[in-house]
Write a protein that holds these residues in place. Structure first.
Motif, short mmCIF file in Angstrom:
data_model
loop_
_atom_site.label_atom_id
_atom_site.label_comp_id
_atom_site.label_asym_id
_atom_site.label_seq_id
_atom_site.Cartn_x
_atom_site.Cartn_y
_atom_site.Cartn_z
N THR A 111 6.81 -23.18 -1.66
CA THR A 111 5.65 -22.49 -2.23
C THR A 111 5.55 -21.36 -1.82
O THR A 111 5.38 -21.15 -0.27
N SER A 112 5.15 -20.45 -2.44
CA SER A 112 4.76 -18.74 -1.80
C SER A 112 3.76 -18.32 -2.80
O SER A 112 3.62 -18.42 -4.02
N LEU A 113 2.99 -17.62 -2.30
CA LEU A 113 1.81 -16.84 -3.01
C LEU A 113 1.95 -15.26 -2.27
O LEU A 113 1.66 -15.20 -1.03
N THR A 114 2.36 -14.37 -3.09
CA THR A 114 2.52 -13.09 -2.60
C THR A 114 1.94 -11.81 -3.49
O THR A 114 1.30 -12.16 -4.62
N MET A 115 1.73 -10.76 -3.04
CA MET A 115 1.11 -9.61 -3.57
C MET A 115 1.82 -8.35 -3.28
O MET A 115 2.74 -8.26 -2.66
N SER A 116 1.64 -7.50 -4.29
CA SER A 116 2.32 -6.22 -4.03
C SER A 116 1.70 -5.43 -2.74
O SER A 116 0.60 -5.53 -2.24
N ASP A 117 2.59 -4.75 -2.18
CA ASP A 117 2.17 -3.70 -0.93
C ASP A 117 0.73 -2.77 -1.40
O ASP A 117 0.97 -2.44 -2.50
N MET A 118 0.14 -2.81 -0.53
CA MET A 118 -1.21 -1.95 -0.69
C MET A 118 -1.24 -0.71 0.42
O MET A 118 -0.74 -0.90 1.35
N ALA A 119 -1.85 0.50 -0.06
CA ALA A 119 -1.94 1.37 0.88
C ALA A 119 -2.80 1.22 2.03
O ALA A 119 -3.84 0.34 1.59
N VAL A 120 -2.68 1.43 3.50
CA VAL A 120 -3.50 1.45 4.52
C VAL A 120 -4.40 2.58 4.48
O VAL A 120 -4.09 3.64 4.25
N ARG A 121 -5.77 2.20 4.32
CA ARG A 121 -6.75 3.31 4.22
C ARG A 121 -7.75 3.02 5.34
O ARG A 121 -8.11 1.77 5.76
#
Length: 344
Positions: A111-121
């Motif tokens: 099972t996996s739950l993933t998200m797109s990369d986001m910018a570090v702010r």
């Protein structure tokens, strides 16, 4: 047979008594557990039936809903599920069952739950530092199920769970235990029960919790590079007890109608009920509908609809199924699910 019936009832009663201590009815514990992705339902077929599946449990997705159901699968089965989850997250599930005759049935799941990369702010660089971060949750399961009689089955699951965000991660292990019993009344109504996610707590650790502090800001020349680790809290897994019944309203060679009802008792929310139905025509076309979270006053949505197609592939005993489901989540919009199953 009577002895096995009493055993099944006793196991369900004990599970109810043990899990009754997991939730305080006066206070909701929503949002107080880790690894909540373990509560995301799998399989378009089950979701189309309103997630009332613990007593149906007759395909490879039973590894999630009730591992005891895997003991009754006559063929090797592989299932893949993909879902566009809430907030642009991607949810994927894969499961496989391998019948081994009188020894029982083995299963594997991922099972996996993933998200797109986001910018570090940061405060100093609100437009981004040039770095990116990601977050993901995974669970790997090993399952075993066996028929103790022609009517009573039992199943077990062992899971390794990991959640991570940027340079931080946490791990846990958990077990599921399920039972499935076929009665002699109401068209051989089935009774299923499953305790899931009974395991260790999770605690984040990694370099992002490490800071450098000054010994004494009031004194000139004091060391300003003393390493300090932020102490993280531990969080329990989302323990859940699910009890269900399912039966065929009618069943013939060409068509059938199955109805199911599940009652849920989670550690991080109040109790609720799921209901669902599935109509099958010539074992090729299936139409499904259901409603989940009945009894939860603050739930989002609840209606589920689905359809499925199945048939033989290229002869030789290989068949496949394709299922779709739509689930309404109210203000959180909806979720669309697709599942592919292969049997051989």
């Amino acid at each position: 047979m009577k002895r096995l019936s009493k055993m099944a009832v006793t196991m369900v009663f004990c599970a109810l008594m043990l899990n009754a201590q997991a939730v305080n009815k006066s206070v909701s514990k929503t949002g107080t557990t880790a690894a909540t992705f373990l509560e995301i339902p799998v399989s378009a077929r089950a979701m189309g039936m309103g997630s009332a599946f613990s007593a149906v449990a007759n395909d490879a997705s039973s590894l999630y809903w009730n591992p005891a159901g895997a003991a009754r699968l006559p063929q090797t089965e592989v299932v893949f599920t993909h879902m566009n989850w809430i907030a642009d997250l991607a949810f994927d599930y894969a499961g496989a069952t391998l019948p081994l005759g009188s020894f029982g049935t083995l299963g594997l799941s991922f099972t996996s739950l993933t998200m797109s990369d986001m910018a570090v702010r940061t405060i100093e660089k609100p437009d981004g530092t040039g770095e990116v971060f990601g977050a993901s949750s995974i669970a790997v399961g090993v399952h075993y199920a066996r028929n103790l009689s022609d009517r009573f089955s039992i199943g077990f699951s062992g899971k390794y769970i990991q959640e991570s965000i940027w340079h931080m991660s946490s791990q846990a292990v958990a077990i599921d235990v399920g039972v499935l019993y076929t009665t002699e009344f109401f068209n051989q109504m089935k009774i299923g029960a499953n305790i899931s996610n009974f395991g260790t707590d999770m605690k984040m650790a990694g370099r992002d919790s490490r800071l450098f502090e000054r010994v004494d800001a009031q004194k000139m020349g004091s060391n300003d590079r003393i390493p300090v680790n932020i102490e993280m809290d531990s969080w329990s897994l989302p323990l859940n007890f699910q009890f269900g019944v399912a039966t065929d309203v009618f069943a013939s060679e060409n068509q059938s109608l199955t109805v199911a009802v599940d009652a849920l008792h989670p550690s991080d929310n109040y109790e609720s009920i799921n209901i669902g139905a599935e109509y099958r025509f010539y074992n090729m076309l299936a139409l499904r509908g259901g409603y989940r979270a009945i009894g939860l006053s603050e739930s989002e949505g609840g209606l589920s609809l689905g359809a499925g197609f199945s048939g033989e592939l290229f002869g030789g005993g290989v068949s496949a199924g394709l299922d779709f489901a739509y689930s309404d989540y109210g203000r959180l919009k909806s979720s669309n699910v697709i599942t592919i199953a292969i049997l051989f």
